[in-house]
Motif scaffolding. Structure first.
Motif, mmCIF file in Angstrom:
data_model
loop_
_atom_site.group_PDB
_atom_site.id
_atom_site.type_symbol
_atom_site.label_atom_id
_atom_site.label_comp_id
_atom_site.label_asym_id
_atom_site.label_seq_id
_atom_site.Cartn_x
_atom_site.Cartn_y
_atom_site.Cartn_z
ATOM 1 N N ALA A 138 0.829 -1.208 0.000
ATOM 2 C CA ALA A 138 0.000 0.000 0.000
ATOM 3 C C ALA A 138 0.864 1.259 0.000
ATOM 4 C CB ALA A 138 -0.935 0.000 1.205
ATOM 5 N N LEU A 139 1.944 1.222 0.776
ATOM 6 C CA LEU A 139 2.836 2.380 0.832
ATOM 7 C C LEU A 139 3.547 2.575 -0.511
ATOM 8 C CD1 LEU A 139 3.869 4.591 2.663
ATOM 9 C CD2 LEU A 139 5.651 3.037 3.457
ATOM 10 N N HIS A 140 3.944 1.460 -1.142
ATOM 11 C CA HIS A 140 4.618 1.550 -2.428
ATOM 12 C C HIS A 140 3.673 2.076 -3.508
ATOM 13 C CE1 HIS A 140 6.966 -0.268 -5.944
ATOM 14 N NE2 HIS A 140 7.669 0.733 -5.475
ATOM 15 N N LEU A 141 2.434 1.627 -3.478
ATOM 16 C CA LEU A 141 1.456 2.109 -4.449
ATOM 17 C C LEU A 141 1.193 3.600 -4.268
ATOM 18 C CD1 LEU A 141 -0.410 1.304 -6.759
ATOM 19 C CD2 LEU A 141 -2.182 0.857 -5.057
ATOM 20 N N SER A 142 1.061 4.036 -3.023
ATOM 21 C CA SER A 142 0.842 5.476 -2.793
ATOM 22 C C SER A 142 2.088 6.277 -3.179
ATOM 23 C CB SER A 142 0.450 5.738 -1.347
ATOM 24 O OG SER A 142 1.469 5.321 -0.473
ATOM 25 N N TRP A 143 3.270 5.695 -2.967
ATOM 26 C CA TRP A 143 4.522 6.335 -3.400
ATOM 27 C C TRP A 143 4.508 6.528 -4.916
ATOM 28 C CZ3 TRP A 143 9.024 8.063 -1.010
ATOM 29 C CH2 TRP A 143 10.134 8.234 -1.834
ATOM 30 N N GLN A 144 4.118 5.484 -5.653
ATOM 31 C CA GLN A 144 4.079 5.567 -7.109
ATOM 32 C C GLN A 144 3.045 6.588 -7.582
ATOM 33 O OE1 GLN A 144 3.546 1.430 -8.243
ATOM 34 N NE2 GLN A 144 5.680 1.345 -8.920
#
Length: 152
Positions: A44-50
């Motif tokens: 989830a954090l990686h997706l929001s980062w992207q």
């Protein structure tokens, strides 16, 4: 020159502490996300980062497109936005590598003496044509302002 090694195939440490193998690996980094490891570890954090990287890159690219018609360095800003996207997306990394390669090739072609000579000749011919047209206009119509100052 003493490299500190007499053995063939040994890795030599450069003056700033980076080995030759490390510097080669850094230049040929693989494609993919450059997000910190703790961000990559959580989906989830990686997706929001992207999403954040995409939005920031999109804002920069849109600003660059606007600068193509408004004052400003449009192409530089567009490539800056692509570089922001390239920190996270493989397609942007590939586009950026292709663009860098084409710009380098164009710079090399521009430095070719024959191409430089051709460009100088074309510029000179263009200046002569513009000067001839300006001279003809001045001969035909004289130097007149487009508005009449005397009537005011």
């Amino acid at each position: 020159m003493n490299t500190g090694s007499n053995e063939a195939g040994e890795v030599v440490t450069a003056a700033h502490g980076v080995t030759v193998d490390e510097s080669e690996r850094r230049d040929e980094r693989g494609l993919g996300s450059r997000a910190p490891e703790f961000v990559k570890a959580r989906r989830a954090l990686h997706l929001s980062w992207q999403v954040g990287v995409f939005v920031v890159g999109l804002a920069v690219v849109v600003a660059g497109v606007l600068m193509l018609v408004l004052p400003g360095p449009g192409w530089v800003v567009i490539f800056g936005g692509m570089a922001i996207w390239a920190t996270e997306f493989v397609w942007a990394q590939l586009v950026l590598r292709w663009t860098k390669r084409k710009v380098t090739e164009a710079a090399q072609r521009a430095l070719d003496p024959r191409v430089r000579r051709r460009n100088i000749i074309l510029t000179s011919v263009g200046l002569v044509v513009v000067a001839a047209l300006a001279g003809f206009y001045l001969w035909k119509f004289g130097l007149q302002m487009p508005w009449k100052i005397k009537d005011q």
